[in-house]
Write a protein that holds these residues in place. Structure first.
Motif, PDB file in Angstrom:
ATOM      1  N   VAL A 217     -84.431 -23.689 -25.165  1.00 44.21           N
ATOM      2  CA  VAL A 217     -83.755 -24.950 -25.463  1.00 44.21           C
ATOM      3  C   VAL A 217     -82.963 -25.402 -24.233  1.00 44.21           C
ATOM      4  CG1 VAL A 217     -83.526 -24.357 -27.901  1.00 44.21           C
ATOM      5  CG2 VAL A 217     -81.618 -23.909 -26.355  1.00 44.21           C
ATOM      6  N   VAL A 218     -82.815 -26.723 -24.113  1.00 48.34           N
ATOM      7  CA  VAL A 218     -81.976 -27.316 -23.066  1.00 48.34           C
ATOM      8  C   VAL A 218     -81.034 -28.308 -23.728  1.00 48.34           C
ATOM      9  CG1 VAL A 218     -83.584 -27.001 -21.164  1.00 48.34           C
ATOM     10  CG2 VAL A 218     -83.760 -29.039 -22.582  1.00 48.34           C
ATOM     11  N   LYS A 219     -79.805 -28.397 -23.205  1.00 48.84           N
ATOM     12  CA  LYS A 219     -78.769 -29.235 -23.814  1.00 48.84           C
ATOM     13  C   LYS A 219     -78.675 -30.582 -23.114  1.00 48.84           C
ATOM     14  CE  LYS A 219     -74.305 -28.465 -23.158  1.00 48.84           C
ATOM     15  NZ  LYS A 219     -72.930 -27.914 -23.229  1.00 48.84           N
ATOM     16  N   TYR A 220     -78.436 -31.618 -23.910  1.00 51.57           N
ATOM     17  CA  TYR A 220     -78.197 -32.956 -23.344  1.00 51.57           C
ATOM     18  C   TYR A 220     -76.809 -32.972 -22.708  1.00 51.57           C
ATOM     19  CZ  TYR A 220     -82.314 -35.089 -25.489  1.00 51.57           C
ATOM     20  OH  TYR A 220     -83.609 -35.426 -25.817  1.00 51.57           O
ATOM     21  N   VAL A 221     -76.710 -33.573 -21.523  1.00 52.79           N
ATOM     22  CA  VAL A 221     -75.434 -33.663 -20.821  1.00 52.79           C
ATOM     23  C   VAL A 221     -74.516 -34.663 -21.505  1.00 52.79           C
ATOM     24  CG1 VAL A 221     -74.305 -34.228 -18.639  1.00 52.79           C
ATOM     25  CG2 VAL A 221     -76.490 -33.003 -18.638  1.00 52.79           C
ATOM     26  N   ASP A 222     -75.052 -35.837 -21.860  1.00 48.98           N
ATOM     27  CA  ASP A 222     -74.286 -36.880 -22.543  1.00 48.98           C
ATOM     28  C   ASP A 222     -75.175 -37.494 -23.607  1.00 48.98           C
ATOM     29  OD1 ASP A 222     -72.615 -38.849 -23.401  1.00 48.98           O
ATOM     30  OD2 ASP A 222     -72.378 -39.858 -21.469  1.00 48.98           O
ATOM     31  N   ALA A 223     -75.128 -36.914 -24.785  1.00 50.81           N
ATOM     32  CA  ALA A 223     -76.021 -37.328 -25.867  1.00 50.81           C
ATOM     33  C   ALA A 223     -75.782 -38.771 -26.296  1.00 50.81           C
ATOM     34  CB  ALA A 223     -75.849 -36.397 -27.073  1.00 50.81           C
ATOM     35  N   GLN A 224     -74.573 -39.298 -26.024  1.00 48.41           N
ATOM     36  CA  GLN A 224     -74.270 -40.667 -26.431  1.00 48.41           C
ATOM     37  C   GLN A 224     -75.086 -41.691 -25.653  1.00 48.41           C
ATOM     38  OE1 GLN A 224     -70.023 -41.552 -26.849  1.00 48.41           O
ATOM     39  NE2 GLN A 224     -69.627 -39.415 -26.438  1.00 48.41           N
ATOM     40  N   THR A 225     -75.322 -41.422 -24.378  1.00 46.32           N
ATOM     41  CA  THR A 225     -75.987 -42.397 -23.525  1.00 46.32           C
ATOM     42  C   THR A 225     -77.430 -42.019 -23.198  1.00 46.32           C
ATOM     43  OG1 THR A 225     -75.126 -41.278 -21.546  1.00 46.32           O
ATOM     44  CG2 THR A 225     -73.791 -43.053 -22.474  1.00 46.32           C
ATOM     45  N   GLN A 226     -77.775 -40.752 -23.333  1.00 49.80           N
ATOM     46  CA  GLN A 226     -79.126 -40.314 -22.990  1.00 49.80           C
ATOM     47  C   GLN A 226     -80.074 -40.558 -24.158  1.00 49.80           C
ATOM     48  OE1 GLN A 226     -77.738 -36.294 -21.644  1.00 49.80           O
ATOM     49  NE2 GLN A 226     -79.147 -36.682 -19.953  1.00 49.80           N
ATOM     50  N   ASN A 227     -81.200 -41.201 -23.870  1.00 48.55           N
ATOM     51  CA  ASN A 227     -82.179 -41.501 -24.902  1.00 48.55           C
ATOM     52  C   ASN A 227     -82.950 -40.253 -25.316  1.00 48.55           C
ATOM     53  OD1 ASN A 227     -81.572 -44.274 -24.947  1.00 48.55           O
ATOM     54  ND2 ASN A 227     -82.911 -44.641 -23.190  1.00 48.55           N
ATOM     55  N   ARG A 228     -83.462 -40.317 -26.500  1.00 50.30           N
ATOM     56  CA  ARG A 228     -84.264 -39.221 -27.044  1.00 50.30           C
ATOM     57  C   ARG A 228     -85.570 -39.107 -26.253  1.00 50.30           C
ATOM     58  NH1 ARG A 228     -88.364 -39.030 -30.855  1.00 50.30           N
ATOM     59  NH2 ARG A 228     -88.444 -37.134 -32.137  1.00 50.30           N
ATOM     60  N   ALA A 229     -85.913 -37.870 -25.857  1.00 47.44           N
ATOM     61  CA  ALA A 229     -87.163 -37.639 -25.126  1.00 47.44           C
ATOM     62  C   ALA A 229     -88.350 -37.670 -26.100  1.00 47.44           C
ATOM     63  CB  ALA A 229     -87.109 -36.304 -24.398  1.00 47.44           C
ATOM     64  N   ARG A 230     -89.521 -37.903 -25.565  1.00 44.53           N
ATOM     65  CA  ARG A 230     -90.733 -37.939 -26.398  1.00 44.53           C
ATOM     66  C   ARG A 230     -91.354 -36.548 -26.449  1.00 44.53           C
ATOM     67  NH1 ARG A 230     -96.158 -38.826 -25.317  1.00 44.53           N
ATOM     68  NH2 ARG A 230     -95.648 -39.083 -23.098  1.00 44.53           N
ATOM     69  N   GLU A 231     -91.697 -36.103 -27.690  1.00 44.55           N
ATOM     70  CA  GLU A 231     -92.348 -34.799 -27.819  1.00 44.55           C
ATOM     71  C   GLU A 231     -93.720 -34.832 -27.143  1.00 44.55           C
ATOM     72  OE1 GLU A 231     -90.901 -36.302 -30.375  1.00 44.55           O
ATOM     73  OE2 GLU A 231     -89.572 -34.909 -31.424  1.00 44.55           O
ATOM     74  N   THR A 232     -93.979 -33.799 -26.345  1.00 43.91           N
ATOM     75  CA  THR A 232     -95.239 -33.765 -25.584  1.00 43.91           C
ATOM     76  C   THR A 232     -96.093 -32.541 -25.891  1.00 43.91           C
ATOM     77  OG1 THR A 232     -94.061 -32.701 -23.740  1.00 43.91           O
ATOM     78  CG2 THR A 232     -94.261 -35.104 -23.670  1.00 43.91           C
ATOM     79  N   TYR A 233     -95.597 -31.644 -26.744  1.00 46.08           N
ATOM     80  CA  TYR A 233     -96.350 -30.411 -27.023  1.00 46.08           C
ATOM     81  C   TYR A 233     -97.575 -30.715 -27.877  1.00 46.08           C
ATOM     82  CZ  TYR A 233     -97.600 -25.986 -29.207  1.00 46.08           C
ATOM     83  OH  TYR A 233     -98.278 -24.897 -29.673  1.00 46.08           O
ATOM     84  N   PRO A 234     -98.771 -30.373 -27.372  1.00 52.76           N
ATOM     85  CA  PRO A 234     -99.996 -30.587 -28.164  1.00 52.76           C
ATOM     86  C   PRO A 234    -100.267 -29.368 -29.045  1.00 52.76           C
ATOM     87  CG  PRO A 234    -100.576 -29.925 -25.936  1.00 52.76           C
ATOM     88  CD  PRO A 234     -99.064 -29.912 -26.011  1.00 52.76           C
ATOM     89  N   VAL A 235    -100.290 -29.566 -30.340  1.00 49.09           N
ATOM     90  CA  VAL A 235    -100.547 -28.455 -31.261  1.00 49.09           C
ATOM     91  C   VAL A 235    -101.960 -27.938 -31.031  1.00 49.09           C
ATOM     92  CG1 VAL A 235    -100.679 -27.746 -33.663  1.00 49.09           C
ATOM     93  CG2 VAL A 235     -98.943 -29.395 -32.940  1.00 49.09           C
ATOM     94  N   ASN A 236    -102.073 -26.631 -30.829  1.00 44.66           N
ATOM     95  CA  ASN A 236    -103.345 -26.000 -30.480  1.00 44.66           C
ATOM     96  C   ASN A 236    -104.173 -25.739 -31.744  1.00 44.66           C
ATOM     97  OD1 ASN A 236    -105.379 -24.180 -29.578  1.00 44.66           O
ATOM     98  ND2 ASN A 236    -104.081 -23.652 -27.828  1.00 44.66           N
ATOM     99  N   ASP A 237    -105.406 -26.265 -31.749  1.00 47.77           N
ATOM    100  CA  ASP A 237    -106.288 -26.049 -32.910  1.00 47.77           C
ATOM    101  C   ASP A 237    -106.624 -24.574 -33.081  1.00 47.77           C
ATOM    102  OD1 ASP A 237    -106.332 -28.732 -33.514  1.00 47.77           O
ATOM    103  OD2 ASP A 237    -108.118 -29.149 -32.299  1.00 47.77           O
TER     104      ASP A 237
END
Length: 339
Positions: A217-237
């Motif tokens: 896990v990584v922590k947001y430095v300033d959650a108030q101003t930082q936008n939510r990142a897009r999930e990029t993990y591809p679920v493996n069949d």
């Protein structure tokens, strides 16, 4: 006779001159009065015009004030990010502002959550709050399989990521609030939806099957101003297929990753202590050991003193049992009494 006529003419001339002077004075006074009256009327008109202008401007100002008077909610104390708004947090006040009334919160916004820190004494605007809608499939889930940063605290926002041995790094979960944390056991609690739970389960098994893979896990430095990142993990069949074939593999993977996460955290915490902290702890233990030794020595001295006293008491008792010892004691008592 000629003299009288001349004198009469002079009197008449003087009289006519006086009359002319008087008439001229009256005409002059009348002219001055007319001029003054005209000036007064002109000044009165100018004054009335100014009053009319002032009244018009005042009406405009009143209209502006009325149009820009806003009813606002002002917090008594600072409202922290992600706090649910409650009525007793605010006092209502009217202020002058060019911001439209609909941009300020009202009673319908109570129960929503703050999207940033709101300072005390500042009116709260609509963009500062959002609905707190919890989907039906959201659950509070406990995880002990993630490698946690030692500075993460409850209330922080984090991304859950997976890094493969070849360097590929993907976001599994994005901007999740830490609902609870216990660093000693590398345990964390998150609110996640059913689909997210399936994605995390796949990532856990993926990390278990591919040696050297890290789920961290990584922590947001300033959650108030930082936008939510897009999930990029591809679920493996392939991972999904294994999970269907072996229902217990998720539990196995969780146990292994949990142990790895705890060991990793312990190593990092030990490194954080550093040589200085280790030296301080060593000095403290040495001091404690010295104190313990002093206490043990004092206890041993006390035991010896008690033993010597008991030995002396026993010797005294034997002396009393000897013949004549009673008479000697009685005599000694009489002497003490005489003294």
């Amino acid at each position: 006779m000629a003299v009288k006529i001349v004198g009469s003419r002079r009197n008449r001339v003087s009289f006519l001159t006086l009359i002319m002077v008087i008439v001229a004075g009256i005409l002059l006074f009348a002219a001055a009065g007319l001029f003054g009256f005209k000036m007064y009327k002109q000044m009165e008109k100018e004054y009335q015009d100014k009053i009319a202008v002032y009244e018009e401007e005042l009406d405009i100002y009143k209209s502006i004030v009325d149009e820009n008077t806003r009813t606002v909610y002002i917090p008594h104390e600072e409202i922290k990010f992600n706090t649910v708004l409650e009525e007793d947090m605010f006092y209502v006040e009217e202020i002058f502002s060019s911001i439209p009334q609909e941009d300020f919160i009202d009673e319908t916004d109570l129960g929503k959550v703050a999207t940033l820190d709101v300072p005390a004494g500042n009116p709260v605007l609509k963009y500062m709050v959002e609905d707190q809608l919890i989907p039906d499939d959201v659950r509070n889930v406990e995880f002990s399989t993630f490698m946690l940063q030692s500075n993460i605290r409850e209330g922080d926002f984090i991304d859950v990521r997976i890094r493969f041995p070849n360097g590929e790094d993907y976001i599994v979960l994005s901007k999740k609030k830490v609902e609870g944390i216990r660093l000693q056991t590398s345990t964390i609690w998150l609110n996640i939806k059913h689909g997210e739970l399936m994605t995390v389960s796949s990532a856990i098994v993926d990390a278990y099957l591919k040696e050297g893979t890290k789920l961290y896990v990584v922590k947001y430095v300033d959650a108030q101003t930082q936008n939510r990142a897009r999930e990029t993990y591809p679920v493996n069949d392939h991972v999904r297929k294994i999970m269907r074939e072996d229902p217990n593999i998720l539990e196995k993977a969780s146990n292994v990753l949990s142990e790895q996460a705890r060991m990793s955290l312990e190593e990092r915490l030990e490194n954080v202590l550093g040589d200085h902290m280790k030296s301080a702890i060593s000095d403290e233990l040495s001091s404690l050991n010295s104190n313990v030794q002093e206490v043990l020595k004092q206890e041993a001295a006390n035991q010896r003193a008690i033993g010597e006293k008991e030995s002396a008491d026993g010797q005294a008792a034997k002396e009393q049992q000897k013949p004549g010892s009673g008479q000697n004691n009685e005599k000694g008592s009489v002497i003490d009494g005489d003294d």
